[in-house]
Design a protein around this motif. Structure first.
Motif, PDB file in Angstrom:
ATOM      1  N   MET A  97       0.846  -1.201   0.000  1.00  0.00           N
ATOM      2  CA  MET A  97       0.000   0.000   0.000  1.00  0.00           C
ATOM      3  C   MET A  97       0.880   1.250   0.000  1.00  0.00           C
ATOM      4  O   MET A  97       0.579   2.233  -0.685  1.00  0.00           O
ATOM      5  CB  MET A  97      -0.928   0.007   1.220  1.00  0.00           C
ATOM      6  CG  MET A  97      -2.057  -1.004   1.168  1.00  0.00           C
ATOM      7  SD  MET A  97      -3.156  -0.946   2.607  1.00  0.00           S
ATOM      8  CE  MET A  97      -4.221   0.422   2.156  1.00  0.00           C
ATOM      9  N   TRP A  98       1.982   1.207   0.762  1.00  0.00           N
ATOM     10  CA  TRP A  98       2.923   2.336   0.794  1.00  0.00           C
ATOM     11  C   TRP A  98       3.538   2.572  -0.580  1.00  0.00           C
ATOM     12  O   TRP A  98       3.627   3.702  -1.046  1.00  0.00           O
ATOM     13  CB  TRP A  98       4.044   2.079   1.798  1.00  0.00           C
ATOM     14  CG  TRP A  98       3.622   2.019   3.228  1.00  0.00           C
ATOM     15  CD1 TRP A  98       2.502   2.573   3.779  1.00  0.00           C
ATOM     16  CD2 TRP A  98       4.332   1.372   4.298  1.00  0.00           C
ATOM     17  NE1 TRP A  98       2.465   2.307   5.126  1.00  0.00           N
ATOM     18  CE2 TRP A  98       3.565   1.573   5.480  1.00  0.00           C
ATOM     19  CE3 TRP A  98       5.517   0.654   4.384  1.00  0.00           C
ATOM     20  CZ2 TRP A  98       3.970   1.071   6.712  1.00  0.00           C
ATOM     21  CZ3 TRP A  98       5.920   0.154   5.620  1.00  0.00           C
ATOM     22  CH2 TRP A  98       5.143   0.368   6.765  1.00  0.00           C
ATOM     23  N   ALA A 101       1.087   3.973  -2.957  1.00  0.00           N
ATOM     24  CA  ALA A 101       0.777   5.368  -2.608  1.00  0.00           C
ATOM     25  C   ALA A 101       1.915   6.305  -3.007  1.00  0.00           C
ATOM     26  O   ALA A 101       1.668   7.422  -3.486  1.00  0.00           O
ATOM     27  CB  ALA A 101       0.505   5.481  -1.114  1.00  0.00           C
ATOM     28  N   GLY A 270      -5.082  -0.211  -1.581  1.00  0.00           N
ATOM     29  CA  GLY A 270      -4.474   1.109  -1.597  1.00  0.00           C
ATOM     30  C   GLY A 270      -5.177   2.034  -2.566  1.00  0.00           C
ATOM     31  O   GLY A 270      -5.465   3.191  -2.262  1.00  0.00           O
ATOM     32  N   SER A 273      -8.479   3.038  -1.276  1.00  0.00           N
ATOM     33  CA  SER A 273      -8.374   4.046  -0.221  1.00  0.00           C
ATOM     34  C   SER A 273      -8.018   5.427  -0.764  1.00  0.00           C
ATOM     35  O   SER A 273      -8.721   6.410  -0.510  1.00  0.00           O
ATOM     36  CB  SER A 273      -7.331   3.616   0.817  1.00  0.00           C
ATOM     37  OG  SER A 273      -7.230   4.571   1.844  1.00  0.00           O
ATOM     38  N   ASN A 274      -6.900   5.531  -1.533  1.00  0.00           N
ATOM     39  CA  ASN A 274      -6.454   6.878  -1.957  1.00  0.00           C
ATOM     40  C   ASN A 274      -6.903   7.264  -3.361  1.00  0.00           C
ATOM     41  O   ASN A 274      -6.783   8.420  -3.752  1.00  0.00           O
ATOM     42  CB  ASN A 274      -4.931   7.008  -1.828  1.00  0.00           C
ATOM     43  CG  ASN A 274      -4.174   6.022  -2.704  1.00  0.00           C
ATOM     44  OD1 ASN A 274      -4.395   5.933  -3.901  1.00  0.00           O
ATOM     45  ND2 ASN A 274      -3.254   5.267  -2.104  1.00  0.00           N
ATOM     46  N   THR A 308      -3.040   7.608   2.684  1.00  0.00           N
ATOM     47  CA  THR A 308      -2.389   6.297   2.818  1.00  0.00           C
ATOM     48  C   THR A 308      -1.142   6.319   3.681  1.00  0.00           C
ATOM     49  O   THR A 308      -1.000   5.510   4.595  1.00  0.00           O
ATOM     50  CB  THR A 308      -2.050   5.728   1.423  1.00  0.00           C
ATOM     51  OG1 THR A 308      -3.242   5.692   0.628  1.00  0.00           O
ATOM     52  CG2 THR A 308      -1.495   4.311   1.538  1.00  0.00           C
ATOM     53  N   CYS A 312      -3.737   5.294   6.721  1.00  0.00           N
ATOM     54  CA  CYS A 312      -3.713   3.836   6.552  1.00  0.00           C
ATOM     55  C   CYS A 312      -2.575   3.197   7.342  1.00  0.00           C
ATOM     56  O   CYS A 312      -2.715   2.092   7.881  1.00  0.00           O
ATOM     57  CB  CYS A 312      -3.584   3.460   5.069  1.00  0.00           C
ATOM     58  SG  CYS A 312      -5.098   3.717   4.136  1.00  0.00           S
TER      59      CYS A 312
END
Length: 457
Positions: A97-98, A101, A270, A273-274, A308, A312
């Motif tokens: 996810m990082w 993002a 991810g 979310s973003n 994120t 997150c």
């Protein structure tokens, strides 16, 4: 359900994952890691007084436009989505996810820039912009623009916009406040109707009030838990990174996962979310009062960082340090339990999650109402907006009664389909993004040098 799972696996297969992350990597390289170097400038613009300039084109301030975009992105993905990603792909999903993002910040920058450059004024006098306009006007491909707008309406109706948010709200109020689902559906439908009928100005006003408050409220709650468990945090981060590159063994209620499962769930959740690369945030960015498309692109970029990299991450670390990630729980129930364990005093933890979830999900419903409205206006004109709103409000009323697994699978499918035409547009117009960026930043750097020289003299 089996058909939906098969379709979901096909949509979110390697080609889309490569296209999503690859577009971010490509833009990051061509923009010379703008998401790192220009991040301080982006935050400076975000809180600048010039955001309230009434002498430039636009419906709302740049800050209000970002809050509208954040109202749509900061939602169940930050609470339920992170838990779902980790429960399916292990703690390593957070690492991916990082990564998604980080490169997604460059993608979000490009989206915001193009949205303002190619925006138009509709027959109601409102700003309209987003992928459907930059695909049509920039790429010259009207059919691809129409496909994006159609998928945008589907996502508003069946994806991020309604069902995951409404279901999360009804589940949270039932479990924590013991409120009947029917009552939640009635109250939520009335509130959504009251705000969305007023359009972008009404939505942005509510978002400006709620978004900063809810983000700080949730972050502070998570920070308290992490401070209480500060000794476990370094180990949790190391475990997350290790799990990203190696299969996670089955422990407790966790069934184990492969590296591919971690990557797939991390990137998919991810994006949920973003929304970087999805093409939704630029629809809100197009409404901003601004003279510069680059300036708005920089402001838009901060949305992915806040969503994120900050929020997150807080959720993921709380799930890992409390050990709840490997339980039999799923969705909001997992995050609820993690906060309950982390802040056991008078049940404060679970109320933080419930209150955060209520605000997060509610504002996401509002933001996506606007996105779907603009897509409807593009396809059917301003006359179609009224019918769209009636359908949207009706689906809000029915959302609490659907099953969680169906909701998330359906949301994943339409999200992926929406992203494809937008990413094609971003790659095709990457030359425009680079050209506009160079022109603007050269001017900014020249002014900065002049100020430095003047201060020395």
């Amino acid at each position: 359900m089996e058909f939906l799972k098969t379709l979901d696996s096909w949509v979110w297969g390697p080609p889309l994952l490569i296209l999503l992350v690859g577009t971010g990597i490509y833009l990051s390289i061509r923009l010379k890691l703008l998401q790192i170097i220009r991040l301080p400038l982006a935050f400076k613009y975000l809180f600048s007084k010039e955001n309230n300039n009434d002498n430039v084109q636009g419906d709302v301030s740049s800050f209000a436009a970002l809050c509208t975009a954040l109202s749509a992105t900061i939602g169940t993905g930050n609470i339920v989505g992170v838990a779902t990603a980790i429960s399916a792909g292990g703690p390593g999903a957070l690492f991916w996810m990082w990564i998604a993002a980080f490169f997604g910040m460059a993608t979000k920058y490009g989206e915001g820039l193009l949205a303002v450059k190619y925006r138009v004024i509709d027959k109601n006098g409102q700003m309209s912009g987003g992928p459907m306009y930059y695909i049509e006007k920039g790429l010259g491909n009207k059919w691809l623009a129409k496909i994006f707008a159609l998928f945008g309406i589907f996502v508003a109706f069946f994806g991020i916009g309604i069902f995951p948010q409404v279901n999360a709200i009804s589940t949270a109020t039932k479990d924590t406040l013991n409120m009947p689902i029917e009552l939640t559906a009635i109250i939520l439908t009335i509130l959504v109707a009251l705000v969305t009928i007023g359009g972008i100005k009404s939505i942005s006003k509510v978002s400006e009030l709620i978004v900063p408050f809810m983000a700080v409220f949730y972050i502070v709650g998570a920070l308290i838990i992490l401070i209480f468990n500060i000794k476990e945090v370094p180990g949790a981060i190391a475990f997350i990174i290790k799990s990203a590159f190696s299969p996670t063994a089955a422990v407790g209620g966790f069934l184990g996962s492969t590296v591919m499962m971690a990557i797939r769930n991390g990137v998919a959740r991810g994006v949920f979310s973003n929304e970087s690369g999805l093409g939704s945030a630029p629809i809100a960015a197009a409404a901003a009062k601004t003279k510069s498309c680059v300036r708005q692109g920089l402001i838009s970029m901060t949305g992915t960082f806040i969503d994120t990299i900050i929020i997150c991450t807080m959720t993921g670390l709380v799930l890992v340090v409390t050990g709840v990630w490997n339980s039999n729980l799923e969705g909001s129930a997992m995050t609820n339990e993690a906060f309950r364990i982390g802040l056991p005093i008078a049940g404060i933890g679970q109320y933080i999650v419930t209150i955060g979830l209520l605000f997060f999900a509610f504002t996401t419903i509002l933001g996506w109402n606007y996105y779907g409205e603009r897509c409807t206006e593009y396809l059917f004109g301003v006359k179609g907006i009224k019918f769209y709103k009636f359908i949207y409000i009706g689906l809000v009323a029915g959302g609490p009664f659907l099953k969680l697994d169906v909701i998330w699978t359906l949301a994943d499918i339409v999200n992926g389909l929406m992203a494809v035409p937008n990413l094609i547009g971003l790659i095709g117009l990457s030359g425009v993004i680079i050209k506009e960026t160079k022109l603007y930043l050269t001017t900014v750097d020249s002014k900065k040098k002049l100020r430095t020289v003047d201060s020395i003299q």
